[in-house]
Design a protein around this motif. Structure first.
Motif, PDB file in Angstrom:
ATOM      1  N   LEU A 171       0.810  -1.221   0.000  1.00 14.94           N
ATOM      2  CA  LEU A 171       0.000   0.000   0.000  1.00 14.94           C
ATOM      3  C   LEU A 171       0.845   1.273   0.000  1.00 14.94           C
ATOM      4  N   LYS A 172       2.150   1.082  -0.011  1.00 15.38           N
ATOM      5  CA  LYS A 172       3.042   2.238  -0.080  1.00 15.38           C
ATOM      6  C   LYS A 172       2.737   3.042  -1.350  1.00 15.38           C
ATOM      7  N   GLY A 173       2.578   4.349  -1.193  1.00 17.09           N
ATOM      8  CA  GLY A 173       2.261   5.179  -2.346  1.00 17.09           C
ATOM      9  C   GLY A 173       0.792   5.171  -2.715  1.00 17.09           C
ATOM     10  N   GLN A 174      -0.040   4.591  -1.839  1.00 11.58           N
ATOM     11  CA  GLN A 174      -1.477   4.467  -2.125  1.00 11.58           C
ATOM     12  C   GLN A 174      -2.334   5.145  -1.067  1.00 11.58           C
ATOM     13  N   LEU A 175      -1.685   5.782  -0.072  1.00  9.11           N
ATOM     14  CA  LEU A 175      -2.428   6.187   1.122  1.00  9.11           C
ATOM     15  C   LEU A 175      -2.801   7.663   1.165  1.00  9.11           C
ATOM     16  N   LEU A 176      -3.994   7.926   1.675  1.00  9.14           N
ATOM     17  CA  LEU A 176      -4.388   9.279   2.051  1.00  9.14           C
ATOM     18  C   LEU A 176      -4.677   9.252   3.549  1.00  9.14           C
ATOM     19  N   ILE A 177      -3.932  10.043   4.311  1.00  9.74           N
ATOM     20  CA  ILE A 177      -4.102  10.023   5.756  1.00  9.74           C
ATOM     21  C   ILE A 177      -4.262  11.468   6.248  1.00  9.74           C
ATOM     22  N   PRO A 178      -5.211  11.715   7.149  1.00  9.63           N
ATOM     23  CA  PRO A 178      -5.342  13.081   7.663  1.00  9.63           C
ATOM     24  C   PRO A 178      -4.168  13.429   8.590  1.00  9.63           C
ATOM     25  N   PRO A 179      -3.647  14.636   8.486  1.00  4.87           N
ATOM     26  CA  PRO A 179      -2.547  15.036   9.363  1.00  4.87           C
ATOM     27  C   PRO A 179      -3.041  15.237  10.789  1.00  4.87           C
TER      28      PRO A 179
ATOM     29  N   VAL B 114       0.386   9.604  -0.153  1.00  8.32           N
ATOM     30  CA  VAL B 114       0.263  10.472  -1.326  1.00  8.32           C
ATOM     31  C   VAL B 114       0.057  11.912  -0.878  1.00  8.32           C
ATOM     32  N   ASP B 115      -0.892  12.098   0.041  1.00  7.11           N
ATOM     33  CA  ASP B 115      -1.153  13.430   0.562  1.00  7.11           C
ATOM     34  C   ASP B 115      -1.714  13.303   1.965  1.00  7.11           C
TER      35      ASP B 115
END
Lengths: 257, 290, 352
Positions: free
Chosen positions: C165-173, C212-213
Motif C-alpha cells: 500500500l506504499k504510495g497508495q495512502l491518504l491520511i489526515p494530518p 500520497v497526501d
C-alpha cells in the motif's frame, strides 16, 4: 515577432488550462469534480441558480470589489503623488507601511481584524469589509501608479505652474492623464484582489456579509459538488461579456490609446 | 505656492490612505504585536505576563528552514515570472485596443476563479492521473507518473499562474505608455532594433518591472491557499505554519511573532532590492545616455 | 483587563473615522449559530430547517459559517468577552479547546429539556456542551484497484502498514480531528497510549513515505479517490459512504478498535441571546434534526429517542455498539495538541 506571438500563445494556453478544465467539468453529470465523458449536463447550473445564497454573495462581492477598487485607486494615486513628488520626513515609513498589509499572513490579520471590528462595534457591517479590503489592496495599486508617476517628468508640471496653473491643476491636468493607464491597472489589480480575497475575509466578516469566495470556501468544508465549478464558469463568461460590452461602447479603444 | 503649504501638502495627500490603513490594518495589527509578547497556555493568552518566549522559539532551525524555503520558492517564482511576463507585455502592448483588452482578460482570468476551485482544476491537470500525466504516458515518455503535485513544483506552477498578472499589468502600463516617437527617433539615428530595446524600451520599463516583481514577491511570500492545496503539508511555508499555529494550536502569541518576522524580513529585502536596483538603474541610464 | 480597555477606547476613537453605525443586533429575536458552511448551511438555508426553527421557537436563526472546526473555534475565541454568536457547533477536539479557554456557558437542564433524553456519553465537561451526533473514524478503499492488483481487502488498522500500500495512502494530518484519533490508534497498536505517544509517531514515520497526501478535507479526499490518485484513505466513516454514493467505487469500513468523532453543541458564555441559545441547543439535539442527520448522512444521534429509518439506518451505531467505542483520554489530547501538531510538522509532514 512571430516568436513573440508563439510564446504569447503558449503562455495563454498555460493561463487558461486549469480554467478550461473547470469549465468543462461544470457540465458534468456526476456529483464530484469529475470530467464528463459521454454526457453533458446542466444540472449544476440549475443548482447554482436554485441557491440564492450564491447569487447574493456574488452581488455583494461585486459591490465590495467596486467600492474597494474605486476608493483604493483614488487614494493610492494621491499617496503615490506625495511619495514621488515630495521629500519629507517619514517618507520611508509611509512606503513601508503601504507595502505591509499583504505581508501579514491572512489568518493573523483576519483574527486581529475580527477582534478589532468587534471591539469598535463595526462587526457584521459592509464598511468593516471595505476598510479591510482597501487596506489590503491599496498598496498593490500604489506600487504601479508610483512607478508611472516617476516616469512623468516633473518639468511638465512646473511648466504648467509657470503658466499660472496651481499645483492641484497641474496634477489633475498633466499627471493624471499621463498616468491614467497605471491608475487603471491599479484599479483592476485592486478589484481582482478584493473580489478573490478569502483568507482575511473569512474570519472578520459577519453572517450578513458572506462574500462569494468565502461562501465557496465554506461550501466545500464537508461536502463537494460541482455547483462551485458552474459558478466559476459563469464568472468567466460574465467577464467576457463585460469586455465585449465595453468594446461595443467603444471603451476599449480609448482606454488603450 | 508658499513654503508652508508645500510642507503640509504631502501629508494631506497621504492622509486618506493612512487613515484607512490605521483602522483596517495598523490598529488591529498592534493587538497582534502585543499578543506576540505574551505567554501562552491551553487556557489561552496570558496577558498578565510579558515574555520573549515566542520569538526565542523561532530561533529553532526548523523555523529557519521554513523561512528559508518560503524565501527560496518566492524568489524562484518571481524570477521566472519576470522572464515570462516581459515578452508577453511587449507583445500585448503593441496590439490594438480590442485585442489588448482580451489578452489582458486572459491573463487576469485566474482571479475570476476561487482559489479552492482552481486547485481542483490543477488536480485534474497535474495529478498522478491527471491530463498532463495521461498525455505523457500516451506519448510513451514516462511509465511512472511524474510528480507535479504535493511538492514544490506544484506550488511553483500554481503561483506563477496565480500571480502572473501582478508583473504583467504594471509592465503593460509602462510599455504601452512609451512614446512611439522615442523608438522612431532612435531608429532614425541609426539604432538597430536590439539597441532600441536595450537603450530605450528596457530602461523606460525597468521601474515598472521592478514594481511588479516586488508586488509579485510579497504575494508569494504571504501566499497561503495555493501552497496548502497544491503542496500539501509537505511544502511548509510560513503562512501555512502560521495558519496551523493560530488555528490548530490556538497559539496566537507564536503565530503573531511568526508574522512579525515575516513582515520585517520581507520589508528589509524589498528595501534592499530597491536600493540595488536604483543604483543599477542609474548605471543603465548613464550608459544609455552615452 | 485595564489595558484592554485602553486599547479598545483607542480603537473606538479611531473608529470615528468610519462613520458607519454599529451593527444593529436585533434584540432578543435573533439567534446566531457558529458552525460549518457545508452540509449544515445547506440544511438550514436550502432545505428549510431554519424556517422550521423559527416556526417552532419564534427565533430567527442566522448561521455564521466557517469551513473547519479550527476556524469555528478560533472565531469564537476572538469574540471572547463580547460574543456576537450564541451557539457553537463543531468537532469535539476543537470544542474542548474552547472549553479550556472558558468561552462556554454551562447548559441549563431546565431550559434545554432534551438534555434528559441524551445518552450518558453525550455529556461534555459537566454540561459545558453536549454531543449532538457522532461519526466514527473509518477507512475507505478502492474495491476495483484492490481486485485488479489481487490485494486482500483491508480489515484492521494494522493493514494500513502493508508494504504493497506504499504510495497508495491518504491520511489526515495530526492537525485534523481524524488525524488525532489515527495517531492515538497507531500509538496504542504499538504499545503506547495518549500519554506515551512516541510509538504512534514512529509508526507515522514509517508510513510517511507511502502517503500520497496528508489530506484534510472531504472534498480533497473525494477528488483524489475518484482520480485514483490513492487507493486507501483514513477519514470519517460517513464520508466514505458519501463518496461512494457520488459514484466513486470506494468501500467504507470501520476497523476495531473503533474511535468516535463527536460533534458538540454548546452556548457561548455572555451570549447576546441566552434564551435563544438554550432554545437552539435544545432544537439541535431534538428528534427531527438528529433523525435527519442520521437518515441523510448516517450520523449516530446521541438522543436515545431518535429513530433513524431509511437506507442509512444500518450504519447508525446501536446503543450496544456505542458502549464498545474507545474512550480517548481527552485531557491529555488537549494538553498535548499543540505539541503533537508541532512534532508532526517537524518530523512527519516533510518526509517523502
Amino acid at each position: 515577432m512571430i516568436w513573440l506571438r508563439l510564446f504569447n500563445l503558449l503562455m495563454a494556453v498555460f493561463m487558461l488550462a486549469p480554467l478550461v478544465l473547470i469549465l468543462w467539468m461544470s457540465f458534468t453529470p456526476f456529483e464530484m469534480f469529475r470530467l464528463p465523458t459521454d454526457t453533458l449536463s446542466l444540472r449544476w447550473y440549475r443548482e447554482a441558480f436554485n441557491y440564492p445564497g450564491f447569487l447574493n454573495a456574488f452581488f455583494l462581492s461585486a459591490r465590495l470589489a467596486l467600492v474597494t477598487a474605486l476608493a483604493a485607486s483614488v487614494m493610492a494615486f494621491l499617496a503615490a503623488y506625495a511619495l514621488v513628488r515630495f521629500r519629507f520626513p517619514g517618507r520611508r515609513f509611509f512606503e513601508a507601511l503601504f507595502l505591509a498589509p499583504l505581508l501579514v499572513p491572512g489568518v493573523v490579520l483576519g483574527i486581529a481584524l475580527l477582534q478589532y471590528v468587534n471591539a469598535i462595534g463595526l462587526y457584521n457591517t459592509f464598511w468593516a469589509l471595505v476598510l479591510a479590503h482597501v487596506a489590503i489592496v491599496t498598496p498593490f495599486a500604489l506600487r504601479s501608479i508610483q512607478a508611472q508617476i516617476r516616469a512623468v517628468p516633473e518639468d511638465l508640471e512646473w511648466a504648467a505652474m509657470n503658466l499660472g496653473a496651481s499645483r492641484l491643476q497641474a496634477m489633475l491636468r498633466i499627471t493624471v492623464p499621463l498616468t491614467a493607464r497605471a491608475v487603471l491597472a491599479g484599479f483592476v489589480l485592486a478589484f481582482i484582489i478584493s473580489f478573490a480575497e478569502v483568507t482575511v475575509t473569512i474570519f472578520m466578516t459577519g453572517p450578513a456579509y458572506p462574500t462569494l469566495p468565502v461562501r465557496i470556501y465554506n461550501y466545500l468544508s464537508d461536502q463537494v459538488d460541482p455547483t462551485v465549478a458552474a459558478i466559476s464558469a459563469m464568472l468567466i463568461v460574465l467577464s467576457l461579456a463585460l469586455v465585449l460590452l465595453l468594446d461595443r461602447l467603444g471603451g476599449l479603444r480609448t482606454l488603450a490609446k | 505656492m508658499n513654503a508652508g503649504a508645500r510642507r503640509w501638502l504631502p501629508f494631506l495627500l497621504l492622509l486618506p490612505l493612512t487613515a484607512v490603513l490605521c483602522v483596517g490594518f495598523l490598529l488591529p495589527l498592534i493587538q497582534s504585536v502585543e499578543n506576540s509578547f505574551h505567554g501562552f497556555s491551553p487556557r489561552g493568552i496570558d496577558r498578565s505576563t510579558w515574555t520573549l518566549a515566542a520569538y526565542t522559539k523561532l530561533f529553532d532551525p526548523f523555523y529557519a528552514g521554513v523561512f528559508g524555503r518560503t524565501l527560496r520558492i518566492s524568489l524562484i517564482i518571481s524570477a521566472i515570472t519576470a522572464v515570462l511576463a516581459y515578452p508577453v507585455a511587449l507583445y500585448v502592448a503593441q496590439l490594438r485596443g480590442r485585442a489588448q483588452a482580451f489578452l489582458l482578460l486572459v491573463y487576469m482570468s485566474p482571479w475570476l476563479i476561487n482559489v479552492v476551485v482552481k486547485a481542483f482544476g490543477w488536480t485534474l491537470l497535474l495529478g498522478p492521473r491527471g491530463t498532463i500525466n495521461t498525455i505523457l504516458r500516451t506519448l510513451g515518455l514516462t511509465d511512472a507518473p511524474v510528480p507535479l503535485m504535493f511538492n514544490e513544483t506544484g506550488v511553483i506552477i500554481g503561483l506563477i499562474h496565480g500571480h502572473f498578472i501582478f508583473v504583467l499589468l504594471p509592465l503593460w502600463a509602462a510599455l504601452a505608455g512609451i512614446d512611439p516617437n522615442l523608438r522612431w527617433a532612435a531608429g532614425n539615428l541609426g539604432a538597430r532594433p536590439w539597441e532600441i530595446f536595450r537603450r530605450v524600451t528596457l530602461p523606460l520599463s525597468l521601474p515598472a518591472l521592478m514594481a511588479g516583481v516586488i508586488i509579485n514577491f510579497t504575494m508569494n511570500m504571504a501566499a497561503f491557499a495555493t501552497p496548502a492545496l497544491l503542496g500539501g503539508t509537505r511544502v511548509q511555508v510560513v503562512s501555512f505554519l502560521a495558519y496551523e499555529v493560530n488555528l490548530v494550536d490556538l497559539n496566537w502569541p507564536l503565530g503573531a511573532a511568526m508574522s512579525m518576522v515575516l513582515l520585517v524580513a520581507t520589508l528589509v529585502l524589498v528595501v534592499l532590492s530597491q536600493r540595488i536596483v536604483a543604483s543599477g538603474r542609474r548605471r543603465v541610464m548613464f550608459e544609455g545616455a552615452r | 483587563m485595564r489595558k484592554d480597555r485602553i486599547v479598545s477606547s483607542l480603537a473606538a476613537a479611531a473608529a470615528l473615522l468610519a462613520l458607519a453605525p454599529s451593527a444593529a443586533l436585533a434584540q432578543g429575536k435573533e439567534v446566531h449559530l457558529l458552525s460549518w458552511g457545508g452540509t449544515i448551511q445547506t440544511m438550514l438555508e436550502k432545505e428549510g430547517w431554519a424556517d422550521r426553527f423559527k416556526k417552532e421557537t419564534g427565533y430567527t436563526l442566522t448561521l455564521v459559517p466557517k469551513a473547519t472546526s479550527s476556524e469555528i473555534i478560533a472565531t469564537a475565541i476572538a469574540q471572547k468577552g463580547k460574543p456576537q454568536v450564541d451557539v457553537v457547533l463543531c468537532d469535539m477536539v476543537a470544542y474542548l479547546q474552547g472549553v479550556e479557554q472558558g468561552i462556554f456557558a454551562t447548559l441549563d437542564r431546565a431550559k434545554v429539556p432534551n438534555l434528559a433524553k441524551m445518552v450518558d456519553l453525550a455529556w461534555v465537561k459537566d454540561g459545558k456542551g453536549v454531543m449532538t451526533y457522532v461519526d466514527v473514524v473509518g477507512m475507505m478503499y478502492q474495491e476495483d484497484v484492490f481486485k485488479r492488483k489481487g490485494w486482500a481487502p483491508p480489515k484492521s488498522w494494522a493493514d494500513i502498514m502493508r508494504p504493497e500500500l506504499k504510495g497508495q495512502l491518504l491520511i489526515p494530518p495530526v492537525s485534523n480531528t481524524y488525524g488525532v484519533y489515527f495517531l492515538i490508534e497507531l500509538a496504542r497498536m504499538n504499545g503506547g497510549s495518549e500519554k506515551n505517544i512516541d510509538p504512534g509517531f514512529e509508526a507515522l514515520k514509517k508510513l510517511a513515505p507511502g502517503v500520497v497526501d496528508w489530506t484534510t478535507t472531504f472534498a480533497k479526499i473525494g477528488t483524489l479517490m475518484q482520480g485514483e490518485a490513492a487507493s486507501l484513505a483514513v477519514f470519517g466513516y460517513t464520508s466514505g459512504f458519501e463518496i461512494r454514493k457520488r459514484g466513486t467505487p470506494v468501500m467504507p469500513l470501520v476497523p476495531v478498535p473503533t474511535y468516535m468523532s463527536p460533534t458538540v453543541a454548546g452556548a457561548m458564555a455572555g451570549s447576546p441571546n441566552p434564551e435563544g441559545a438554550s432554545a437552539l441547543v435544545n432544537w439541535l439535539i431534538s428528534e427531527p434534526v438528529l433523525a435527519y442527520r442520521g437518515e441523510r448522512f448516517g450520523n449516530t444521534p446521541m438522543n436515545r429517542e431518535v429513530k433513524v429509518t431509511g437506507e442509512n439506518a444500518e450504519r447508525v451505531l446501536t446503543g450496544d455498539q456505542l458502549k464498545t467505542l474507545v474512550n480517548v483520554d481527552y485531557d491529555t489530547v488537549l494538553a498535548k495538541r499543540a505539541e503533537w501538531n508541532d512534532r508532526f510538522n517537524r518530523e512527519i509532514a516533510t518526509v517523502r
